[in-house]
Design a protein around this motif. Structure first.
Motif, PDB file in Angstrom:
ATOM      1  N   UNK A 110       3.184   5.690  14.606  1.00 29.36           N
ATOM      2  CA  UNK A 110       2.294   5.285  13.519  1.00 29.36           C
ATOM      3  C   UNK A 110       1.852   6.503  12.724  1.00 29.36           C
ATOM      4  N   UNK A 111       1.204   6.266  11.570  1.00 26.86           N
ATOM      5  CA  UNK A 111       0.746   7.387  10.771  1.00 26.86           C
ATOM      6  C   UNK A 111      -0.550   7.071  10.051  1.00 26.86           C
ATOM      7  N   UNK A 112      -1.456   8.046  10.034  1.00 28.53           N
ATOM      8  CA  UNK A 112      -2.739   7.858   9.364  1.00 28.53           C
ATOM      9  C   UNK A 112      -2.670   8.184   7.881  1.00 28.53           C
ATOM     10  N   UNK A 113      -1.566   8.820   7.446  1.00 27.89           N
ATOM     11  CA  UNK A 113      -1.448   9.135   6.018  1.00 27.89           C
ATOM     12  C   UNK A 113      -0.973   7.886   5.289  1.00 27.89           C
ATOM     13  N   UNK A 114      -1.928   6.986   5.080  1.00 21.41           N
ATOM     14  CA  UNK A 114      -1.653   5.697   4.452  1.00 21.41           C
ATOM     15  C   UNK A 114      -2.970   5.190   3.874  1.00 21.41           C
ATOM     16  N   UNK A 115      -2.862   4.210   2.984  1.00 27.55           N
ATOM     17  CA  UNK A 115      -4.103   3.683   2.405  1.00 27.55           C
ATOM     18  C   UNK A 115      -4.919   2.910   3.435  1.00 27.55           C
ATOM     19  N   UNK A 145       0.847  -1.194   0.000  1.00 26.99           N
ATOM     20  CA  UNK A 145       0.000   0.000   0.000  1.00 26.99           C
ATOM     21  C   UNK A 145       0.887   1.252   0.000  1.00 26.99           C
ATOM     22  N   UNK A 146       0.277   2.383  -0.370  1.00 29.96           N
ATOM     23  CA  UNK A 146       1.013   3.649  -0.339  1.00 29.96           C
ATOM     24  C   UNK A 146       0.869   4.293   1.039  1.00 29.96           C
ATOM     25  N   UNK A 147       1.949   4.953   1.486  1.00 27.32           N
ATOM     26  CA  UNK A 147       1.909   5.676   2.764  1.00 27.32           C
ATOM     27  C   UNK A 147       2.847   6.869   2.655  1.00 27.32           C
ATOM     28  N   UNK A 148       2.711   7.806   3.568  1.00 25.09           N
ATOM     29  CA  UNK A 148       3.610   8.958   3.616  1.00 25.09           C
ATOM     30  C   UNK A 148       4.542   8.772   4.816  1.00 25.09           C
ATOM     31  N   UNK A 149       5.836   8.954   4.573  1.00 22.81           N
ATOM     32  CA  UNK A 149       6.831   8.787   5.641  1.00 22.81           C
ATOM     33  C   UNK A 149       7.982   9.747   5.397  1.00 22.81           C
ATOM     34  N   UNK A 150       8.874   9.831   6.384  1.00 18.68           N
ATOM     35  CA  UNK A 150      10.058  10.687   6.188  1.00 18.68           C
ATOM     36  C   UNK A 150      11.276  10.065   6.860  1.00 18.68           C
ATOM     37  N   UNK A 151      12.440  10.418   6.323  1.00 22.42           N
ATOM     38  CA  UNK A 151      13.704   9.812   6.752  1.00 22.42           C
ATOM     39  C   UNK A 151      14.555  10.762   7.574  1.00 22.42           C
ATOM     40  N   UNK A 152      14.116  12.013   7.715  1.00 24.74           N
ATOM     41  CA  UNK A 152      14.851  12.973   8.558  1.00 24.74           C
ATOM     42  C   UNK A 152      13.869  14.052   8.991  1.00 24.74           C
ATOM     43  N   UNK A 181      -8.824  -0.218   8.671  1.00 28.03           N
ATOM     44  CA  UNK A 181      -9.662   0.816   8.057  1.00 28.03           C
ATOM     45  C   UNK A 181      -9.041   1.250   6.736  1.00 28.03           C
ATOM     46  N   UNK A 182      -9.850   1.275   5.673  1.00 27.86           N
ATOM     47  CA  UNK A 182      -9.407   1.885   4.407  1.00 27.86           C
ATOM     48  C   UNK A 182      -9.606   3.391   4.562  1.00 27.86           C
ATOM     49  N   UNK A 183      -8.513   4.124   4.529  1.00 28.01           N
ATOM     50  CA  UNK A 183      -8.562   5.564   4.857  1.00 28.01           C
ATOM     51  C   UNK A 183      -9.142   6.361   3.688  1.00 28.01           C
ATOM     52  N   UNK A 184     -10.155   7.175   4.018  1.00 24.65           N
ATOM     53  CA  UNK A 184     -10.765   8.050   3.004  1.00 24.65           C
ATOM     54  C   UNK A 184     -10.355   9.511   3.213  1.00 24.65           C
ATOM     55  N   UNK A 185     -10.045   9.896   4.461  1.00 22.35           N
ATOM     56  CA  UNK A 185      -9.671  11.289   4.754  1.00 22.35           C
ATOM     57  C   UNK A 185      -8.797  11.317   5.996  1.00 22.35           C
ATOM     58  N   UNK A 186      -7.910  12.289   6.049  1.00 21.09           N
ATOM     59  CA  UNK A 186      -7.086  12.505   7.247  1.00 21.09           C
ATOM     60  C   UNK A 186      -7.119  13.994   7.567  1.00 21.09           C
TER      61      UNK A 186
END
Ligand SMILES: NC(=O)c1ccc[n+]([C@@H]2O[C@H](COP(=O)([O-])OP(=O)(O)OC[C@H]3O[C@@H](n4cnc5c(N)ncnc54)[C@H](OP(=O)(O)O)[C@@H]3O)[C@@H](O)[C@H]2O)c1
Length: 226
Positions: free
Chosen positions: A97-102, A1-8, A32-37
């Motif tokens: 954890x992060x909600x910016x994910x599918x 799945x796609x998600x948003x992350x960062x390395x620094x 949960x299949x995320x529809x909005x964050x």
């Protein structure tokens, strides 16, 4: 799945779209299949490294706490939700954890059914700020019609809920906002409004029983006593 992350740690340009495995569901969790964050100050404070003592400095880090979406799967011990339910909620470990994910997998205790009269975007804006407003109200003690309260930064996410909760108590609330948000402050229940772009609240002689600063700007404006 796609998600948003960062390395620094850094500004929004550190955010990257990554591919990772869809989370598996533990017995007490729902997938949960995320529809909005929604994005809260908490998210950028962590991303900028302003909360390192709590977040640690290990990467990659995911981002986003609040979400709304549709239940895809339920753990074996979950009885109050089923596949297809429209819900909103918050991730459990806000530092990791992060909600910016599918998809997100979270304990069912951190998910609520979405009221039918609000959409996914509206629902995703509730958990962090709504819970904070309820907590803040609880810490204010006994409030009645004689209580005078000043809310600085009153028309952000947190203030939007706090003004409406304070309205129910009958307290006399002064909201400090910018010009563009004066109508919102009045609509959400402020008894009077101060436009911070035109007046310096700290220079005024008015007194209040409770002052709550949601802008995070006053510390820097306080006169240095040394
Ligand atoms: N502990 C918790 O659980 C918790 C939960 C939620 C939030 N918080 C904290 O509470 C704070 C507010 O959160 P939020 O979600 O409401 O943020 P927000 O939506 O960004 O709201 C901040 C508000 O401050 C106003 N503001 C900016 N500069 C100002 C100034 N100089 N004077 C007066 N007001 C000013 C902004 O108004 P304009 O846009 O009109 O300028 C905005 O409405 C943040 O520090 C956040 O981290 C804590």
């Amino acid at each position: 799945m796609k998600a948003i992350a960062y390395q620094k740690f850094g500004n929004t340009d550190v955010l990257q779209r990554i591919e990772e495995s869809k989370p598996s569901v533990q017995s007490n969790q729902v997938l949960v299949k995320v529809k909005a964050v929604s994005i809260n100050p908490l998210d950028w404070k962590i991303r900028k490294g302003e909360m390192k003592l709590m977040s640690g400095s290990k990467f990659p880090k995911h981002t986003g706490v609040d979400f709304a979406g549709i239940i895809e799967e339920t753990g074996s011990a979950v009885t109050n939700f089923k596949k297809g339910d429209e819900v909103f909620g918050a991730v459990k470990n806000t530092m990791k954890e992060g909600a910016l994910a599918e998809y997100v997998a979270v304990p069912s205790a951190l998910v609520w059914k979405k009221p039918v009269h609000i959409n996914f975007c509206q629902a995703a804006s509730i958990p962090v700020t709504g819970a904070a407003a309820v907590t803040a109200l609880g810490k204010m003690g006994n409030i009645n019609s004689g209580t005078k309260i000043l809310v600085n930064g009153a028309t952000g996410g947190f203030g939007m809920f706090l003004l409406q909760l304070l309205k129910q108590t009958g307290a006399t609330v002064t909201a400090v906002t910018s010009t563009k948000a004066i109508d919102f402050a009045n609509k959400w229940g402020a008894n009077s409004v101060i436009d911070y772009t035109k007046e310096n609240v700290l220079a005024q002689k008015n007194t209040y029983d409770i002052v709550i600063d949601l802008s995070g700007k006053w510390v820097m404006q306080m006169p240095n006593k040394s």
